[in-house]
Design an enzyme around this catalytic site. Structure first.
Site: not given
Ligand code: IMP
Length: 428
Positions: A41, A224
């Site tokens: 953030h 997210q």
């Molecule tokens: P993870 O949360 O690291 O397991 O990632 C899973 C998916 O969510 C991937 O496509 C990441 O790029 C996306 N993602 C995770 N956190 C964020 C965020 O804060 N912003 C945008 N995409 C996110």
């Protein structure tokens, strides 16, 4: 004053940092309720510019309490780095001002290693995770193999760790053929972490219950975005905890009926980082133009974000599952120079119009966006503070988004500073 949830309404990176910072200023208690240090953030306020990954944005308000809720997963080293960075900038991060739920799960070294190994195994179908150990730690939570903040402080921690690590080492050595991890090293490191965490650890549901009963304003800070939700996102290209309004209750222990306002944060266009279908992705020069103008690079990983037009099919679905009481439209000024702006109103699939967001990614991948083209305003908006002072075409764009999404607009962000905000409809 009941609780207000601030929710990412698209694929994350909607500019929630600025919005949560604005709302947090008016809140007595701020709770992060999901995700972990995969979130980033970006906050710009009178104290400077910060990229927060775990600490709630309420930390900047001296009289409020910031809670890392039970739904968050914590990498202690990342948390300490962030606390040190904030303390160096003169921000109070003392226990009491910052609290941590004893139920929050802890990211262990094997989670980070396994995230990387699992992504490698997926090859061309990699999710594009942030490699912070998020999928593996939430898998362990559900598989009842997790280690919670409260466990670190318990005298049974060594035995608990031994049992879990025996299993994880089998996985590392026999499935992935990599080196096992040392029980003693992890135990000693996490004992040190536990000592630093201890004064912050609390039964956060009690703190929140008391605050709500006293009529205090509680803000639930989302991370997210809805289209990354494990149930409603583009499965399996999603994250592993629920970023939606329902997740705000689950990840904080606040009853759903205490959440009276749900602010959906939408970017004036769309972005997505990582793999997975993205129907309105703009190929070529226009996509690159938006990326460069908006500096669409991940706050956590630095990866370039995929840019696309506003997707009202996805947005309506997001509104359906969240029940937004209002929208915050961010990065509005990014569109200032465009001659015309496209908005996807429906998808076309096998010659038929589709207005519902498909649950299957193979169907979604076959959907073609159907666009409506609106005139651009080609006027700088970053100095505008009143909706009625926006150029007519800009007002028309906002009004059209409201119609398509089906909810009013509270805030329009026309720049990164707190002051660069138009209040169309009051939140408080
Ligand atoms: P993870 O949360 O690291 O397991 O990632 C899973 C998916 O969510 C991937 O496509 C990441 O790029 C996306 N993602 C995770 N956190 C964020 C965020 O804060 N912003 C945008 N995409 C996110």
């Amino acid at each position: 004053m009941p609780a207000i949830a601030v929710i990412g309404a698209q694929w994350g990176d909607e500019g929630k940092g600025k919005v949560v910072d604005l709302v947090a200023e008016k809140a007595d208690v701020v709770v992060r309720f999901s995700g972990g240090d995969n979130a980033g953030h970006t906050v710009i306020n009178r104290f400077g510019k910060f990229a927060l990954h775990l600490v709630p944005c309420g930390i900047f308000s001296p009289n409020s309490v910031s809670i890392i809720g039970n739904g968050v997963v914590i990498n202690p080293e990342v948390l300490f780095q962030e606390m040190d960075m904030l303390a160096a900038a003169g921000i109070d991060t003392k226990p009491g001002h910052l609290l941590i739920s004893d139920r929050a799960h802890v990211i262990m070294p094997y989670h980070v290693i396994l995230d990387d190994l699992e992504e490698g195994l997926r090859g061309g179908k990699a999710i594009g995770t942030t490699k912070k150990g998020i999928g593996p730690v939430f898998s362990d939570k559900v598989a009842r193999l997790g280690i919670r903040v409260g466990d670190l402080l318990d005298k049974g921690f060594f035995e608990q760790l031994r049992t879990v690590l025996d299993y994880k080492n089998l996985l590392l050595t026999r499935v992935y053929g990599v080196q096992p991890l040392s029980l003693i090293k992890i135990y000693e490191d996490y004992q040190k972490h536990a000592a630093r965490l201890k004064p912050y650890v609390c039964e956060s549901t009690a703190v929140l219950d008391e605050a709500l009963k006293a009529g205090k304003t509680v803000m639930l800070e989302g991370a997210q975005g809805t289209m990354l939700d494990p149930d409603f996102g583009t499965y399996p290209y999603n994250t592993s905890s629920s970023p939606i309004a329902g997740g705000a209750s689950l990840g904080s222990g606040i009853p759903p009926r205490a959440i009276a306002r749900i602010l959906g944060v939408f970017k004036a266009y769309c972005t997505r980082v990582g793999g997975g279908p993205f129907p309105t992705e703009i190929p070529g020069e226009m996509g690159e133009f938006i990326r460069e103008r908006a500096q669409e690079y991940g706050a956590t990983t630095g990866r370039p974000r995929r840019c696309g037009w506003f997707d009202a099919v996805a947005a309506r679905f997001s509104q359906r599952v969240n029940g937004f009481t209002g929208m915050a439209i961010t990065r509005f000024d990014i569109l200032d120079t465009l001659e015309s702006i496209k908005v996807c109103t429906t998808y076309k699939l096998d010659g038929k119009m589709v207005t519902d967001f498909p649950s299957s990614i193979t169907t979604l991948e076959r959907c073609e966006p159907v666009y409506e083209e609106l005139p651009g305003w080609q006027t700088e908006t970053c100095g505008v503070r009143k909706f009625s002072n926006l150029p007519e075409a800009a007002q028309a764009y906002v009004n059209r988004l409201e119609e398509l999404v089906g909810c009013p607009t509270n805030l329009i962000c026309v720049g990164p500073e707190r002051s660069q905000t138009i209040v169309k409809k009051r939140l408080f």
